[in-house]
Design an enzyme around this catalytic site. Sequence first.
Site, short mmCIF file in Angstrom:
data_model
loop_
_atom_site.label_atom_id
_atom_site.label_comp_id
_atom_site.label_asym_id
_atom_site.label_seq_id
_atom_site.Cartn_x
_atom_site.Cartn_y
_atom_site.Cartn_z
N HIS A 20 -31.72 -45.50 22.74
CA HIS A 20 -32.09 -45.66 24.26
C HIS A 20 -33.12 -44.80 24.63
O HIS A 20 -33.30 -43.93 23.97
CB HIS A 20 -30.76 -45.67 25.15
CG HIS A 20 -30.12 -46.89 24.75
ND1 HIS A 20 -28.56 -47.11 25.50
CD2 HIS A 20 -30.01 -48.17 23.87
CE1 HIS A 20 -28.10 -48.48 24.94
NE2 HIS A 20 -28.81 -48.73 24.19
N GLU B 281 -33.25 -42.59 27.20
CA GLU B 281 -32.79 -41.13 27.34
C GLU B 281 -32.73 -40.31 26.04
O GLU B 281 -32.99 -39.19 26.14
CB GLU B 281 -31.53 -41.25 28.13
CG GLU B 281 -31.46 -41.85 29.49
CD GLU B 281 -31.11 -43.44 29.29
OE1 GLU B 281 -31.69 -44.01 28.23
OE2 GLU B 281 -30.51 -44.05 30.10
#
EC number: 3.5.4.26
Length: 359
Positions: free
Chosen positions: A44, A46
Amino acid sequence: MRRALALAERAMFTTTPNPRVGCVIVQDGRVIGEGFTQPAGHDHAEVQAMKDARSRGESVRGATAYVTLEPCSHYGRTPPCAKGLIEAGVKRVIAAMEDPNPLVAGRGLGMLREAGIEVRCGLLEQEAREMNIGFIARMTRGTPWVRMKVAASLDGKTALNNGVSQWLTGPAARADGHAWRARACAILTGIGTVREDDPALTVREVQTPRQPLRIVVDSRLEISPTARVLADGNALVVCANGDPDRVSRLRDLGVGVLDLPNANGKVDLPALLRALGERQLNEIHVEAGYKLNGSMLREGCVDELLTYIAPCIVGEAQGMFNLPALTSLDDKLALEFTDVRMIESDLRVMARVVARMKQ
Ligand SMILES: NC(=O)c1ccc[n+]([C@@H]2O[C@H](COP(=O)([O-])OP(=O)(O)OC[C@H]3O[C@@H](n4cnc5c(N)ncnc54)[C@H](OP(=O)(O)O)[C@@H]3O)[C@@H](O)[C@H]2O)c1
């Protein structure tokens, strides 16, 4: 956050069924890490941003993370991003919007707050919502966002009575249409268009690593096995009480078949959208003729119109939507224009459905 949204844009064609997310990590006013969602099952945004910071020799301890969607809190194919941010010692998280996924819906931000991280949510929220309009639709109502593309003359005609429709609009408008195809999870058309034009319905004018699924609405399974839309098998034909021999012939070609009849012996379009939602499709791009276009509008299956208007008049010909005559303007389908611009010599008008037609 603007930079994070620009990063999310780079994931536009690749993350489905996941949302497109961008993340920027800032330390003492300096950007130290950037990331965006990788294809499903991979990092993802992040995690990518934290890896980026590490690869630059930077520590994210005490840093601020700007992320276009609430960090996830659940174990899916990847571990929860909220946990990753906590473990890395991030001090502040600024999110553009809460995750509409009922598995997350505030829990990611809650996890961060409980860990003592300063959290804010809602920065550039509208832009972030537009980015993932299909994901939000699927998560909140179980069906994809449906965008219907129509190319028409100024007098609203999409094909001559002899079926000829190529090309009303110019090359730039058609290339723009391909960019909209590319961001969709599937491109949907009707048997009338397949019969008349034999379109491939692939993305060709823009670079993309992923071709959307092609869907043909064809009640009696009249599609030819050699139709270009079926080439490579990344296709789904939707019928109404389809003949079993025809079903198995298509399945032998690797083509998916769904049988969803309505009371009139046509394809049940609302049921089709529910089935596509269950298959985790976020955005559907419709490019059909006036008959299927009309049915979809009448049955409340369209969210947005993407219309290209060519500077010409063709006279008596097929219109944009096959809809019954009204006797009162109170029954009209109300739209809201959301964007109008020139694409070289054609006009692009985008509109959203605000009130559904009376059945
Ligand atoms: N200018 C443009 O943007 C554009 C885009 C695409 C196509 N076109 C033109 O449109 C023309 C074809 O128009 P068309 O209206 O015949 O084709 P269409 O809308 O693509 O397909 C219509 C067919 O879909 C099937 N269908 C199944 N379930 C349905 C339902 N619930 N409601 C409505 N239809 C359903 C029907 O056939 P069955 O009952 O046999 O299933 C119907 O005849 C072509 O000339 C093409 O060039 C123009």
